[in-house]
Design a protein around this motif. Structure first.
Motif, short mmCIF file in Angstrom:
data_model
loop_
_atom_site.label_atom_id
_atom_site.label_comp_id
_atom_site.label_asym_id
_atom_site.label_seq_id
_atom_site.Cartn_x
_atom_site.Cartn_y
_atom_site.Cartn_z
N LEU A 148 0.62 -1.23 0.18
CA LEU A 148 0.43 0.07 0.29
C LEU A 148 0.89 1.66 -0.16
O LEU A 148 1.16 1.77 -0.64
N VAL A 149 2.14 1.29 0.97
CA VAL A 149 3.08 2.54 1.07
C VAL A 149 3.40 2.83 -0.63
O VAL A 149 3.62 3.93 -1.17
N SER A 150 3.97 1.63 -1.13
CA SER A 150 4.36 1.36 -2.33
C SER A 150 3.48 1.74 -3.09
O SER A 150 3.85 2.38 -4.78
N ASN A 151 1.87 1.35 -3.49
CA ASN A 151 1.11 2.40 -4.41
C ASN A 151 1.32 3.52 -4.34
O ASN A 151 0.93 3.94 -5.20
N ALA A 152 1.04 3.89 -3.21
CA ALA A 152 0.76 5.87 -2.70
C ALA A 152 2.23 5.85 -2.96
O ALA A 152 1.60 7.77 -3.56
N SER A 153 3.62 5.82 -2.96
CA SER A 153 4.50 6.37 -3.82
C SER A 153 4.10 6.28 -5.24
O SER A 153 4.47 7.78 -5.53
N THR A 168 -9.89 0.59 12.43
CA THR A 168 -9.23 0.83 11.24
C THR A 168 -7.61 1.19 10.94
O THR A 168 -7.26 2.18 11.77
N LEU A 169 -7.14 0.99 9.74
CA LEU A 169 -5.94 1.38 9.20
C LEU A 169 -6.16 2.44 7.92
O LEU A 169 -6.81 1.08 6.96
N THR A 170 -5.75 3.93 7.96
CA THR A 170 -6.00 3.79 6.59
C THR A 170 -4.04 4.50 6.34
O THR A 170 -3.60 5.01 6.73
N VAL A 171 -4.22 4.68 4.74
CA VAL A 171 -3.18 4.89 4.43
C VAL A 171 -3.72 5.95 3.53
O VAL A 171 -4.16 5.47 2.55
N SER A 172 -2.55 7.18 3.27
CA SER A 172 -2.54 8.18 2.40
C SER A 172 -1.77 8.95 1.61
O SER A 172 -0.55 9.01 2.24
N ASP A 173 -2.24 9.23 0.51
CA ASP A 173 -1.08 10.04 0.00
C ASP A 173 -2.07 11.12 -0.67
O ASP A 173 -3.46 11.63 -0.98
N ASN A 174 -1.18 12.18 -0.83
CA ASN A 174 -2.50 12.73 -1.69
C ASN A 174 -0.90 13.20 -2.74
O ASN A 174 -0.97 15.12 -3.78
N GLY A 175 -1.47 12.12 -3.78
CA GLY A 175 -0.84 11.92 -5.15
C GLY A 175 -1.62 12.16 -6.27
O GLY A 175 -2.59 12.95 -6.07
N SER A 202 -0.15 20.60 -1.53
CA SER A 202 0.93 20.50 -0.02
C SER A 202 1.72 19.81 -0.82
O SER A 202 2.07 19.24 -1.77
N GLU A 203 3.28 19.48 -0.11
CA GLU A 203 4.17 18.59 0.01
C GLU A 203 3.78 17.63 -0.34
O GLU A 203 2.84 17.30 0.43
N PRO A 204 4.36 16.48 -0.86
CA PRO A 204 4.06 14.93 -1.18
C PRO A 204 4.33 14.21 0.26
O PRO A 204 5.49 14.41 1.21
N GLU A 205 3.30 12.99 0.68
CA GLU A 205 3.73 12.69 1.37
C GLU A 205 2.38 11.74 1.58
O GLU A 205 1.54 11.46 0.63
N ILE A 206 3.22 10.47 2.10
CA ILE A 206 2.25 9.47 2.33
C ILE A 206 2.08 9.14 4.32
O ILE A 206 2.56 9.25 5.06
N LEU A 207 -0.11 9.29 4.90
CA LEU A 207 0.04 9.46 6.25
C LEU A 207 0.35 7.83 6.24
O LEU A 207 -0.71 6.58 5.36
N VAL A 208 0.24 7.23 7.22
CA VAL A 208 -0.32 6.11 8.31
C VAL A 208 -0.75 5.93 9.56
O VAL A 208 -0.08 6.74 10.12
N ARG A 209 -2.61 5.70 9.65
CA ARG A 209 -2.65 6.42 10.93
C ARG A 209 -4.18 5.35 11.02
O ARG A 209 -5.04 4.50 10.16
N PRO A 210 -3.56 5.22 11.62
CA PRO A 210 -4.14 3.62 13.55
C PRO A 210 -5.18 4.47 13.92
O PRO A 210 -5.04 5.33 14.38
N ASP A 211 -6.73 3.97 13.95
CA ASP A 211 -7.71 4.53 14.68
C ASP A 211 -8.04 2.93 15.37
O ASP A 211 -9.00 1.81 15.38
N GLY A 243 -8.53 18.04 -1.61
CA GLY A 243 -7.38 17.52 -2.37
C GLY A 243 -7.59 16.33 -3.27
O GLY A 243 -8.57 14.96 -2.81
N SER A 244 -6.59 16.70 -4.30
CA SER A 244 -6.59 14.73 -5.08
C SER A 244 -5.56 13.94 -4.43
O SER A 244 -5.14 14.56 -2.95
N GLY A 245 -6.07 12.48 -4.36
CA GLY A 245 -4.91 12.01 -3.86
C GLY A 245 -6.35 10.47 -3.18
O GLY A 245 -6.98 10.21 -3.73
N THR A 246 -5.39 9.68 -2.87
CA THR A 246 -5.91 8.57 -2.15
C THR A 246 -6.02 7.93 -0.72
O THR A 246 -4.54 8.33 -0.18
N ASP A 247 -7.12 7.40 0.19
CA ASP A 247 -7.59 7.39 0.85
C ASP A 247 -7.89 5.74 1.28
O ASP A 247 -8.48 5.60 0.75
N VAL A 248 -6.74 4.39 0.94
CA VAL A 248 -7.26 3.30 1.35
C VAL A 248 -7.47 3.27 3.21
O VAL A 248 -6.99 2.99 3.65
#
Length: 616
Positions: A34-39, A74-81, A60-69, A167-172
């Motif tokens: 998932l992090v590779s896809n975000a990259s 849930t665990l969310t992997v987000s990017d602004n790609g 914004s500056e490109p980044e990948i967020l890993v967000r546990p809740d 904003g653009s990007g993806t949340d998994v």
């Protein structure tokens, strides 16, 4: 594809079951994928913005967020790609192997396209190893379409509908299965990111629910891709400690880059000390394998021959033929080419080290010389080069090894080399086997390694020099005419005693003979020419194959006082028991002088005591 619910095709459902249950060896891999896809999504946005600057405007500056809740599980992997439209979500996620990255690369100019990771189109589905349900919310950069949500339990169907996203990007968003709570632990997630994705060019940040991302979990700087002039002082040493877990500095490092039929970067290390694990027969550390900054395999055993297993480090290549799970290196011409080129670079590296600081290379050889000897026996393709790297200790200086290739060839014996084998070079240096060689002023190699008894014939062939074992039964070809004349005269003079000694000792010796090699010592026991040697016996024992022991040859010094005493007893009182006892003592003494223990310590002690009490 319109919004709403859609069934996976039958063959797609079957393939999805394989991907989820059989393709990957460990569930940790889902986060790597998932992090590779975000990259990839971030790289695609940067690439497309080169021709459409509006895509990056106000971004914004490109980044990948890993967000546990933990509250929602849930665990969310987000990017602004680059993001995806509803139709792209359906096509890319509704079809196994329907890789958006793959389609993008097919239409891009190979000379300018970015190096993207996700080409197979299956990595996303690894999420179902840990999640019972997956949501993907995405918005395409530069598109007027609203965000869309793709959702599925990975079984029969998926849904696509309109959603909200700023904003653009993806949340998994992964709704974790029961028992997968470990993937909500921030420390656990950080460890996985550092293990697999430490060198991605974009920051991977850990974020708490509804909070911003913290510091980057990954370093983002692959040292093997950094020019050596730009590496800070101590950078290689720190990376080695991080990679190996050892507190020590490496003995040496090699940073190299190869281009041609295949391209690769490598950063390799030789430890300063042999790891304790190296004593284990199944120790195979290998090289960490990366492709496009993502770790594919830890300790890949296929890039260097087994005898170079003491070399650790990292190899990265965009040309590696990976299997679909990106967890295994396929055997192909590309991988074989990389392996040969890498082996050649390591051999050149060792050759440079052997020609530099003598004490430093001697220290290395003390730790890892056995591995080089293993290579001499097993690697026919590189045998000549390996032979030039070997060192040996000599009788003239048992404490300081010298390169075998530098041994002089103009001493006694011409180009021949004399050697003895055994477990301890200090004892070998004092062995009676060396007495004749010392008398002639010849140098003697002290081969005290576990493989040394096996490498001598191979080394002789590679060096083009005859190696003569001094701790073996003497051969006429190794003796001068004068030595043979003296031996034959003494054998004739002592023939009766020699026959008596052989009969007394029975089958525990193969023969009793006059020696030409002894000066001060009274006797010595040597293996016969047909004895395969302790090294070969040890190898057979490790393979659980037993071979028969071969009785040794007892050699006596014809000019020693003990031999004259035995001859006197033989001529005057051979039947009163003293001669038989003396013969037993001579045999046991010969074993001890050869470096072996007495065959019967109790009887040996009894014979010594009786001889002392009798005054003989």
């Amino acid at each position: 594809m319109p919004a709403g619910s859609h069934r996976f095709r039958t063959e797609t459902r079957r393939l999805l079951d394989i991907v989820v249950n059989s393709l990957y060896s460990h569930p940790d891999v889902f986060l790597r994928e998932l992090v590779s896809n975000a990259s990839d999504a971030l790289d695609r946005l940067r690439f497309e913005a080169l021709t459409d600057p509006g895509l990056a405007a106000g971004g914004s500056e490109p980044e990948i967020l890993v967000r546990p809740d933990a509250a929602s599980g849930t665990l969310t992997v987000s990017d602004n790609g680059i993001g995806m439209t509803a139709d792209e979500l359906s096509r890319n996620l509704g079809t196994i192997a329907g890789s958006g990255t793959g389609r993008f690369l097919e239409g891009a100019d190979p000379a300018s396209a970015p190096e993207l990771i996700g080409r197979f189109g299956v990595g996303f589905y690894s999420a179902f190893m840990v999640a019972g349900r997956v949501e993907v919310v995405s918005r395409r950069a530069g598109s007027d379409e609203p965000a869309a949500r793709w959702e599925s339990d990975g079984r029969e169907s998926f849904t696509v509908e309109e959603a909200e996203r700023t904003g653009s990007g993806t949340d998994v968003i992964l709704h974790l299965k029961d028992g997968m709570e470990e993937y909500l632990d921030p420390d656990r997630l950080g460890g996985i990111v550092r293990a697999y994705s430490d060198y991605l060019p974009h920051p991977v940040r850990l974020a708490m629910p509804d909070g911003p991302g913290g510091g980057a979990l990954n370093s983002g700087t692959p040292l093997w891709l950094t020019p050596e002039k730009d590496v800070r002082d101590g950078g290689y040493e720190d990376f080695y400690r991080h990679l190996s877990g050892s507190p020590d500095e490496p003995f040496s490092h090699l940073s190299c880059h190869a281009e041609g039929a295949v391209e690769f970067h490598a950063l390799l290390f030789i430890p300063s000390k042999r790891p304790f694990e190296a004593l284990m027969p199944d120790w195979h550390p290998g090289i960490d394998l990366y492709s496009r900054r993502i770790r594919i395999l830890q300790a890949c055993p296929d890039l260097l021959p087994n005898w170079l297993r003491f070399v650790g480090g990292v190899v990265e290549s965009p040309d590696l033929p990976l299997n679909i799970s990106r967890e295994m290196l396929q055997q192909s011409q590309a991988s074989r080419t990389i392996g040969r080129a890498l082996t050649r670079k390591v051999l050149d590296w060792l050759a440079r080290l052997s020609g530099g600081d003598g004490d430093g290379y001697a220290s290395f050889f003390t730790e890892f010389g056995d591995f080089l000897k293993e290579g001499l026996l097993s690697d026919a393709e590189n045998r000549d080069e390996i032979a030039t790297l070997l060192m040996t200790w000599t009788a003239s200086d048992p404490d300081r090894p010298v390169l075998v290739k530098d041994l002089p060839s103009d001493g006694p014996g011409g180009g021949s080399l004399y050697y003895v084998t055994g477990p301890d070079r200090k004892s070998l240096a004092a062995s009676p086997h060396l007495e004749a060689a010392r008398r002639a002023g010849a140098e003697v190699l002290l081969l005290d390694g576990p493989l040394d008894g096996l490498i001598a014939p191979v080394l002789s062939s590679v060096l083009g020099r005859r190696l003569i074992a001094l701790d073996r039964e003497e051969a006429d070809a190794d003796l001068s005419d004068e030595e043979k004349r003296k031996r034959d005269e003494a054998s004739a003079r002592l023939s009766g005693l020699l026959e008596f000694m052989k009969d007394s000792l029975g089958g525990i010796v193969g023969d009793v003979r006059v020696s030409t090699r002894l000066d001060r010592s009274p006797c010595v026991v040597v293996p016969g020419r047909n004895d395969p040697g302790d090294a070969f016996r040890g190898m057979m024992k490790a393979m659980r194959r037993e071979i028969d022991e071969v009785p040794g040859i007892l050699e006596i010094n014809p000019d020693h006082g003990l031999t004259r005493y035995m001859m006197e007893l033989f001529e005057t009182s051979r039947s009163d028991g003293r001669l038989a006892r003396c013969v037993r003592l001579v045999h046991q003494t010969g074993l001890i002088l050869a470096g072996s223990p007495p065959t019967d310590p109790a009887s040996f002690a009894e014979d010594v005591s009786a001889a002392v009490l009798e005054g003989h």
